[in-house]
Write a protein that holds these residues in place. Sequence first.
Motif, PDB file in Angstrom:
ATOM      1  N   GLU A  21      -9.456   0.841   1.747  1.00 12.69           N
ATOM      2  CA  GLU A  21      -8.165   0.670   1.082  1.00 12.69           C
ATOM      3  C   GLU A  21      -7.445  -0.594   1.549  1.00 12.69           C
ATOM      4  O   GLU A  21      -6.783  -1.269   0.754  1.00 12.69           O
ATOM      5  CB  GLU A  21      -7.282   1.909   1.332  1.00 12.69           C
ATOM      6  N   ASP A  35       2.743   4.625  -7.509  1.00 16.38           N
ATOM      7  CA  ASP A  35       2.351   3.399  -6.811  1.00 16.38           C
ATOM      8  C   ASP A  35       3.398   2.335  -7.125  1.00 16.38           C
ATOM      9  O   ASP A  35       3.555   1.936  -8.275  1.00 16.38           O
ATOM     10  CB  ASP A  35       0.970   2.958  -7.295  1.00 16.38           C
ATOM     11  N   TYR A  52      -2.093   9.202   2.554  1.00 14.54           N
ATOM     12  CA  TYR A  52      -2.708   9.772   1.350  1.00 14.54           C
ATOM     13  C   TYR A  52      -4.074  10.362   1.680  1.00 14.54           C
ATOM     14  O   TYR A  52      -4.428  11.450   1.205  1.00 14.54           O
ATOM     15  CB  TYR A  52      -2.821   8.712   0.257  1.00 14.54           C
ATOM     16  N   ILE A  79       0.338  10.359  -7.978  1.00 19.09           N
ATOM     17  CA  ILE A  79       0.694   9.193  -7.158  1.00 19.09           C
ATOM     18  C   ILE A  79       1.642   8.288  -7.924  1.00 19.09           C
ATOM     19  O   ILE A  79       1.379   7.938  -9.080  1.00 19.09           O
ATOM     20  CB  ILE A  79      -0.557   8.391  -6.776  1.00 19.09           C
ATOM     21  N   SER A 120      -1.472   4.151   1.129  1.00 18.19           N
ATOM     22  CA  SER A 120      -2.744   4.392   0.445  1.00 18.19           C
ATOM     23  C   SER A 120      -3.889   4.523   1.436  1.00 18.19           C
ATOM     24  O   SER A 120      -4.843   5.271   1.199  1.00 18.19           O
ATOM     25  CB  SER A 120      -3.033   3.243  -0.523  1.00 18.19           C
ATOM     26  N   TYR A 121      -3.782   3.813   2.557  1.00 18.20           N
ATOM     27  CA  TYR A 121      -4.883   3.764   3.509  1.00 18.20           C
ATOM     28  C   TYR A 121      -4.763   4.786   4.634  1.00 18.20           C
ATOM     29  O   TYR A 121      -5.672   4.872   5.463  1.00 18.20           O
ATOM     30  CB  TYR A 121      -5.023   2.359   4.105  1.00 18.20           C
ATOM     31  N   GLY A 172       0.807  -1.220   0.000  1.00 19.48           N
ATOM     32  CA  GLY A 172       0.000   0.000   0.000  1.00 19.48           C
ATOM     33  C   GLY A 172       0.837   1.265   0.000  1.00 19.48           C
ATOM     34  O   GLY A 172       0.322   2.342   0.324  1.00 19.48           O
ATOM     35  N   THR A 173       2.121   1.181  -0.385  1.00 25.76           N
ATOM     36  CA  THR A 173       3.016   2.333  -0.296  1.00 25.76           C
ATOM     37  C   THR A 173       2.973   3.184  -1.560  1.00 25.76           C
ATOM     38  O   THR A 173       3.089   2.667  -2.669  1.00 25.76           O
ATOM     39  CB  THR A 173       4.465   1.881  -0.049  1.00 25.76           C
ATOM     40  N   TYR A 174       2.815   4.476  -1.359  1.00 25.21           N
ATOM     41  CA  TYR A 174       2.861   5.466  -2.444  1.00 25.21           C
ATOM     42  C   TYR A 174       4.010   6.438  -2.202  1.00 25.21           C
ATOM     43  O   TYR A 174       4.502   6.594  -1.077  1.00 25.21           O
ATOM     44  CB  TYR A 174       1.585   6.325  -2.460  1.00 25.21           C
TER      45      TYR A 174
END
Length: 379
Positions: free
Chosen positions: A295, A223, A199, A221, A195-196, A123-125
């Motif tokens: 998310e 991703d 962001y 973003i 992301s969860y 879930g890393t941006y």
Amino acid sequence: MRRFRIFTSIAAASTLLLAACGTADQDKTAPAASGGALTPIKLQLQWFYQAQFAGYIAAVDQGFYKEQGLDVQLLEGGVDIVPQTVLAQGKADYAVAWVPKALASREQGAQITDVGQIFARSGTYQVAWKDSGITSPAQFKGKKIGNWGFGNEFELFAGMTKSGIDPGKDVTLVQQQFDMQALLKHEIDAAQAMSYNEYAQLLEAKNPATGKLYTPDDFSIIDWKQNGSAMLQDAVWANTAKLSDPNYQAQTVKFLLGTIKGWAYCRDNPEKCRDLVVAKGSKLGKSHQLWQMNEVNKLIWPAAGGIGVVDDAAWKQTVDISQTTKNQTGDTVLKKAPEGQAYTNDYINQAITQAKAAGIDVNGTSFQPETVTLEAGGA
């Protein structure tokens, strides 16, 4: 969430720190609904209570663990709590931790095994302002790039390296706080975000020029799932030595079965799980926790092989990046490939079989995320 001081040279220091950080004692037995006794279990979480851990919270609240004869106590995480160290020291029965950090701990001597890879996707941006023109890590050269450090930076560094950017020379690395203020204040050009969580914090902030909340159109973003530098994150870890004990093996299957039911419940009841997390004392409010629940579900579902099963290709990619990607000081997560029982699908597959027999959807093929409206400050 996952910020724990464990990586190479600081791993030993973290172990010493955790030696002084005890966890609350628990009664040896508790009455079961059937009149018997429940087995007390401690699960160490990675971070403060939030929807990242909703499945475990729901499994406790809905009695899914009790159905298995387990009285599960959730141990809240924090800045200076290293879950895998708590587990290795025998202060918890299971722990939730990111794979690369846990593997670094294994290399330092922690006897732990991934028995349930709950998050199948990263879930890393890395997030930049849309008007900056930054849309890929190749455009980081000469920019101020924020990251949390503490072992959270290697997807970012792998992405830069793949794009021909030297993290130690071509960018200015900025130690980012665990929020998005540096990006909002234009002090950095790109910020690390989950992301969860982080962001969403951007979209909960007001644009001073309009007085309205920022929207996704204001940001770009990156991703890491899209460029092959993503790494496996939240997994359930067990004590490797204890896995030789048939009783602990059976307990692990029971714990994973309750966990599967908890996450399936949160997939099908995101608002109810949002409410459970808020009631548990989450630091951010209802709209933020519903966003996070939505998310997080995306990172779990659909699960083609069944929730919690370790995908060999994703594991190999995580290990490869851990061995080859260097940070700004030239360190890698791992010096060599993991030895011994770093992961096993034996127990999660048994739990999946039992869950299917109980009518639980373990694949979530029809899962569809919701559209969540965020409020100012995540209220």
